[in-house]
Design a protein around this motif. Structure first.
Motif, PDB file in Angstrom:
ATOM      1  N   MET A  91       0.843  -1.163   0.000  1.00  0.00           N
ATOM      2  CA  MET A  91       0.000   0.000   0.000  1.00  0.00           C
ATOM      3  C   MET A  91       0.898   1.239   0.000  1.00  0.00           C
ATOM      4  O   MET A  91       1.789   1.368   0.816  1.00  0.00           O
ATOM      5  CB  MET A  91      -0.963  -0.099   1.180  1.00  0.00           C
ATOM      6  N   LEU A  92       0.650   2.101  -0.937  1.00  0.00           N
ATOM      7  CA  LEU A  92       1.453   3.306  -1.122  1.00  0.00           C
ATOM      8  C   LEU A  92       1.073   4.394  -0.128  1.00  0.00           C
ATOM      9  O   LEU A  92       1.933   5.047   0.459  1.00  0.00           O
ATOM     10  CB  LEU A  92       1.288   3.809  -2.558  1.00  0.00           C
ATOM     11  N   LYS A  93      -0.227   4.591   0.081  1.00  0.00           N
ATOM     12  CA  LYS A  93      -0.717   5.656   0.953  1.00  0.00           C
ATOM     13  C   LYS A  93      -0.896   5.165   2.388  1.00  0.00           C
ATOM     14  O   LYS A  93      -1.036   3.970   2.636  1.00  0.00           O
ATOM     15  CB  LYS A  93      -2.061   6.179   0.433  1.00  0.00           C
ATOM     16  N   ASN A  94      -0.917   6.134   3.281  1.00  0.00           N
ATOM     17  CA  ASN A  94      -1.185   5.831   4.693  1.00  0.00           C
ATOM     18  C   ASN A  94      -2.636   5.409   4.877  1.00  0.00           C
ATOM     19  O   ASN A  94      -3.508   5.797   4.098  1.00  0.00           O
ATOM     20  CB  ASN A  94      -0.961   7.070   5.556  1.00  0.00           C
ATOM     21  N   THR A  95      -2.875   4.653   5.927  1.00  0.00           N
ATOM     22  CA  THR A  95      -4.228   4.363   6.387  1.00  0.00           C
ATOM     23  C   THR A  95      -4.299   4.807   7.846  1.00  0.00           C
ATOM     24  O   THR A  95      -3.288   5.222   8.419  1.00  0.00           O
ATOM     25  CB  THR A  95      -4.553   2.862   6.293  1.00  0.00           C
ATOM     26  N   PHE A  96      -5.451   4.697   8.455  1.00  0.00           N
ATOM     27  CA  PHE A  96      -5.563   5.051   9.861  1.00  0.00           C
ATOM     28  C   PHE A  96      -4.827   4.043  10.752  1.00  0.00           C
ATOM     29  O   PHE A  96      -4.564   4.324  11.919  1.00  0.00           O
ATOM     30  CB  PHE A  96      -7.032   5.172  10.279  1.00  0.00           C
ATOM     31  N   GLN A  97      -4.489   2.871  10.194  1.00  0.00           N
ATOM     32  CA  GLN A  97      -3.803   1.839  10.968  1.00  0.00           C
ATOM     33  C   GLN A  97      -2.293   1.801  10.732  1.00  0.00           C
ATOM     34  O   GLN A  97      -1.558   1.350  11.597  1.00  0.00           O
ATOM     35  CB  GLN A  97      -4.371   0.449  10.641  1.00  0.00           C
ATOM     36  N   ALA A  98      -1.828   2.248   9.542  1.00  0.00           N
ATOM     37  CA  ALA A  98      -0.414   2.064   9.208  1.00  0.00           C
ATOM     38  C   ALA A  98       0.088   3.143   8.260  1.00  0.00           C
ATOM     39  O   ALA A  98      -0.682   3.736   7.510  1.00  0.00           O
ATOM     40  CB  ALA A  98      -0.217   0.693   8.568  1.00  0.00           C
ATOM     41  N   TYR A  99       1.399   3.354   8.307  1.00  0.00           N
ATOM     42  CA  TYR A  99       2.036   4.241   7.335  1.00  0.00           C
ATOM     43  C   TYR A  99       2.177   3.493   6.022  1.00  0.00           C
ATOM     44  O   TYR A  99       2.453   2.290   6.008  1.00  0.00           O
ATOM     45  CB  TYR A  99       3.418   4.680   7.822  1.00  0.00           C
ATOM     46  N   GLY A 100       2.018   4.202   4.922  1.00  0.00           N
ATOM     47  CA  GLY A 100       2.178   3.613   3.600  1.00  0.00           C
ATOM     48  C   GLY A 100       3.633   3.550   3.191  1.00  0.00           C
ATOM     49  O   GLY A 100       4.513   4.151   3.822  1.00  0.00           O
ATOM     50  N   ASN A 128      -2.318  13.105   3.095  1.00  0.00           N
ATOM     51  CA  ASN A 128      -2.572  11.740   3.554  1.00  0.00           C
ATOM     52  C   ASN A 128      -3.156  11.740   4.962  1.00  0.00           C
ATOM     53  O   ASN A 128      -2.888  12.655   5.741  1.00  0.00           O
ATOM     54  CB  ASN A 128      -1.250  10.955   3.610  1.00  0.00           C
ATOM     55  N   VAL A 129      -3.875  10.690   5.261  1.00  0.00           N
ATOM     56  CA  VAL A 129      -4.314  10.517   6.643  1.00  0.00           C
ATOM     57  C   VAL A 129      -3.092  10.133   7.471  1.00  0.00           C
ATOM     58  O   VAL A 129      -2.092   9.641   6.937  1.00  0.00           O
ATOM     59  CB  VAL A 129      -5.405   9.421   6.769  1.00  0.00           C
ATOM     60  N   ARG A 130      -3.171  10.394   8.754  1.00  0.00           N
ATOM     61  CA  ARG A 130      -2.097   9.968   9.641  1.00  0.00           C
ATOM     62  C   ARG A 130      -2.595   8.789  10.456  1.00  0.00           C
ATOM     63  O   ARG A 130      -3.717   8.832  10.974  1.00  0.00           O
ATOM     64  CB  ARG A 130      -1.687  11.091  10.576  1.00  0.00           C
ATOM     65  N   PRO A 131      -1.787   7.763  10.557  1.00  0.00           N
ATOM     66  CA  PRO A 131      -2.209   6.633  11.385  1.00  0.00           C
ATOM     67  C   PRO A 131      -2.494   7.098  12.815  1.00  0.00           C
ATOM     68  O   PRO A 131      -1.861   8.019  13.318  1.00  0.00           O
ATOM     69  CB  PRO A 131      -1.008   5.688  11.351  1.00  0.00           C
ATOM     70  N   GLU A 132      -3.468   6.458  13.411  1.00  0.00           N
ATOM     71  CA  GLU A 132      -3.827   6.808  14.783  1.00  0.00           C
ATOM     72  C   GLU A 132      -2.672   6.495  15.719  1.00  0.00           C
ATOM     73  O   GLU A 132      -1.972   5.495  15.550  1.00  0.00           O
ATOM     74  CB  GLU A 132      -5.082   6.042  15.193  1.00  0.00           C
ATOM     75  N   VAL A 133      -2.490   7.352  16.697  1.00  0.00           N
ATOM     76  CA  VAL A 133      -1.432   7.159  17.688  1.00  0.00           C
ATOM     77  C   VAL A 133      -1.840   5.988  18.587  1.00  0.00           C
ATOM     78  O   VAL A 133      -3.006   5.899  18.995  1.00  0.00           O
ATOM     79  CB  VAL A 133      -1.239   8.444  18.517  1.00  0.00           C
ATOM     80  N   ASP A 142       5.789  -1.562  22.349  1.00  0.00           N
ATOM     81  CA  ASP A 142       4.654  -1.267  21.486  1.00  0.00           C
ATOM     82  C   ASP A 142       5.117  -1.253  20.026  1.00  0.00           C
ATOM     83  O   ASP A 142       6.280  -1.534  19.728  1.00  0.00           O
ATOM     84  CB  ASP A 142       3.953   0.032  21.904  1.00  0.00           C
ATOM     85  N   ASN A 143       4.245  -0.921  19.107  1.00  0.00           N
ATOM     86  CA  ASN A 143       4.573  -1.037  17.682  1.00  0.00           C
ATOM     87  C   ASN A 143       4.988   0.299  17.045  1.00  0.00           C
ATOM     88  O   ASN A 143       4.975   0.433  15.833  1.00  0.00           O
ATOM     89  CB  ASN A 143       3.412  -1.659  16.915  1.00  0.00           C
ATOM     90  N   THR A 144       5.385   1.285  17.845  1.00  0.00           N
ATOM     91  CA  THR A 144       5.744   2.603  17.320  1.00  0.00           C
ATOM     92  C   THR A 144       6.834   2.503  16.264  1.00  0.00           C
ATOM     93  O   THR A 144       6.691   3.040  15.161  1.00  0.00           O
ATOM     94  CB  THR A 144       6.181   3.538  18.465  1.00  0.00           C
TER      95      THR A 144
END
Length: 178
Positions: free
Chosen positions: A1-10, A72-77, A171-173
């Motif tokens: 996936m090229l673009k970010n989602t709310f769960q992950a960076y693209g 792009n959206v930024r993944p949730e913290v 954590d998964n940061t």
């Protein structure tokens, strides 16, 4: 996936993040090394040429990175992060961007104070806008040097924070950017 989602960076965000990281560290090392070169050193002219060329290309990448971030959206913290960590991370990212842009600007002011443009790998030239104030190259040079130290300091804190999240908080940061 090229673009970010709310769960992950693209992929694009990750690639540009690590490209900028490597380039900033490389430019810092090159800058430290080249200030001690003497007139008779074979790298006296070519090291600054590479430093300036890469610096201008970094500016282009940073403009792209800023636009990409805004579009792009930024993944949730992660919910495990404290309010302090969230605010500190957000502030640090903004300061990193500002410092990199200021590094490019002061580098430009140093290089163009004599009304000569900057040749970028002999591909194209970034025109000089001339000198804006007296002793521009020295004043911009001092600012450039101190910004470089500050930038590397903040990059170090950023890296230590990522490692803290990975090894201590577990954590998964860090994993989100790998």
């Amino acid at each position: 996936m090229l673009k970010n989602t709310f769960q992950a960076y693209g992929a694009m965000t990750k690639i540009v993040h690590w490209l900028v990281a490597v380039v900033v560290l490389g430019l810092f090392a090159l800058g430290l090394w080249m200030v001690d070169l003497t007139y008779y050193d074979e790298w006296y002219r070519s090291a600054p040429h590479y430093h300036k060329s890469i610096g201008i290309l970094l500016a282009v990448v940073m403009i792209f990175r800023t636009v990409w971030r805004l579009c792009n959206v930024r993944p949730e913290v992660p919910i495990e992060h404290t309010l302090f960590e969230k605010k500190a991370a957000h502030s640090a990212h903004i300061i990193l961007y500002v410092m990199i842009f200021l590094m490019v600007l002061t580098g430009y002011l140093i290089s163009t104070a004599d009304n000569r443009g900057i040749e970028v790998f002999n591909w194209f030239e970034v025109a000089s806008l001339g000198s804006f104030f007296e002793n521009q190259e020295d004043i911009a040079g001092d600012i450039h040097r101190w910004l470089a130290y500050g930038l590397i300091g903040l990059v170090s804190v950023h890296s230590i924070a990522a490692l803290k999240h990975h090894f201590i908080d577990k954590d998964n940061t860090l994993k989100r950017m790998l």
